[in-house]
Scaffold this active site. Sequence first.
Site, mmCIF file in Angstrom:
data_model
loop_
_atom_site.group_PDB
_atom_site.id
_atom_site.type_symbol
_atom_site.label_atom_id
_atom_site.label_comp_id
_atom_site.label_asym_id
_atom_site.label_seq_id
_atom_site.Cartn_x
_atom_site.Cartn_y
_atom_site.Cartn_z
ATOM 1 C CB CYS A 164 -0.939 -0.003 1.203
ATOM 2 S SG CYS A 164 -2.039 -1.428 1.203
ATOM 3 C CB THR A 271 -1.202 -7.575 8.198
ATOM 4 O OG1 THR A 271 -1.586 -8.218 9.423
ATOM 5 C CG2 THR A 271 -1.091 -8.608 7.085
ATOM 6 C CB THR A 308 -7.426 -0.885 10.181
ATOM 7 O OG1 THR A 308 -6.264 -0.081 10.330
ATOM 8 C CG2 THR A 308 -7.609 -1.269 8.726
ATOM 9 N N PRO A 309 -8.994 -0.689 13.031
ATOM 10 C CG PRO A 309 -10.514 -2.189 14.027
ATOM 11 C CD PRO A 309 -9.822 -1.894 12.720
ATOM 12 C CG HIS A 341 -6.290 1.235 1.251
ATOM 13 N ND1 HIS A 341 -5.326 1.773 0.417
ATOM 14 C CD2 HIS A 341 -5.597 0.624 2.256
ATOM 15 C CE1 HIS A 341 -4.130 1.493 0.892
ATOM 16 N NE2 HIS A 341 -4.271 0.801 2.009
#
Length: 413
Positions: A164, A271, A308-309, A341
């Site tokens: 990303c 990740t 994302t948390p 995203h």
Amino acid sequence: MSNRRVVVTGFGIVSCVGNDVETAWRNVVEGNSGISTIDSFDTTGLTTTIAGLVRDFDATDYMPAKDARKVDPFMQYGIAAVRQALDHSGYEITPANAHRVAVAMGSGIGGIATIETNYGKYLAGGARKISPFFIPGSIINMISGHISIAFGITGPNIAMVTACSTGTHNIGFGARMITHGDADMVIAGGAEYASTPLAMGGFCSARALSTRNEDPKAASRPWDKERDGFVLSDGAACLILEELDAARARGAAIFGELVGFGMSSDAHHITAPPPDGEGARRCMSTALADGGLNPSDVDYVNAHGTSTPVGDIAETKAVHGAFGDYARQLAISSTKSTTGHLLGAAGAAEAMFSLLAIRDQVVPPTINYTTPDPACDLNYTPNRAESRAIDVALSNSFGFGGTNATLVFRGFS
């Protein structure tokens, strides 16, 4: 080291919020989400059935139909973004300058749609059914290869792949090709088409995606307490980078200067970022040092902000670490709240949005911010754009494998 300066003279984009620069930017500033229900394949069995899909796109507007059929959609999107960017910049590639032009375009996942299609043909009819264009139409480096061929570019041709942060790394290293004298102009960015059964299934299995299927436009909600994962999107974006004197000599419009580039690795998890955001902090601090800037010189941060948390908290802590007490004075937003995203294309799109924020002196909003998370305690420009003096903007991208990249842009006059 060379004192060659790098400026940005053009942009191009294909995305769920628009297939041209001004449409995409207008929707981002107005807070219009591009997320919708997937209708390109049967999503039965998937926990997530929403994505940021590219609509109303015709590859033949940018390339011959016979060439479009030979390449994966991510390459079609990338070539379209490049044609837009070249037109926007007014740069003419000629036999005399082609060797001083470079391409640095990559993808996070690459031609997975083409891989799926050809594997299906193999299962149905054996190896003889596989397209002869399968490999060159799907492997990631061929996006830069096809661009070089299409435009007659004979300078360096690379395709960095860093998940990303791909678009951001390609822009950063593209700029370094200019500062080191390898090129005078670089086409840099990223492209992605991953809203396919296999890719969506993989991300669903990893529990990475939002499952707010009943309300797609509210699914991407960075820093909101109710966030539950990112929303995958397709598209492409690129910047035209030029050496300053060369850009001036041809009378180019200059949208800003790339003054800083930083990189780091988390070395933590495949990740997830470390809880304290240390890798991201070092990345931002390195970019500021590269540009000879103090934290207080920055006006706006276009955050990675994936919804994302874990990631949003880590980036918040990283901003606190990099900017100290000044962090609370920063304007921060995540344009992923509207675009979703774009994976390997995200960094290029967000670099473009950062420069447009400088151009228009406006901070785009973070939409869907309704319930503050106490662990995320900065100014995220909630729900509405903010007019603000912006001279320096910082753009973050962080990828699987713990790879981090940051760009810093300054207005040019």
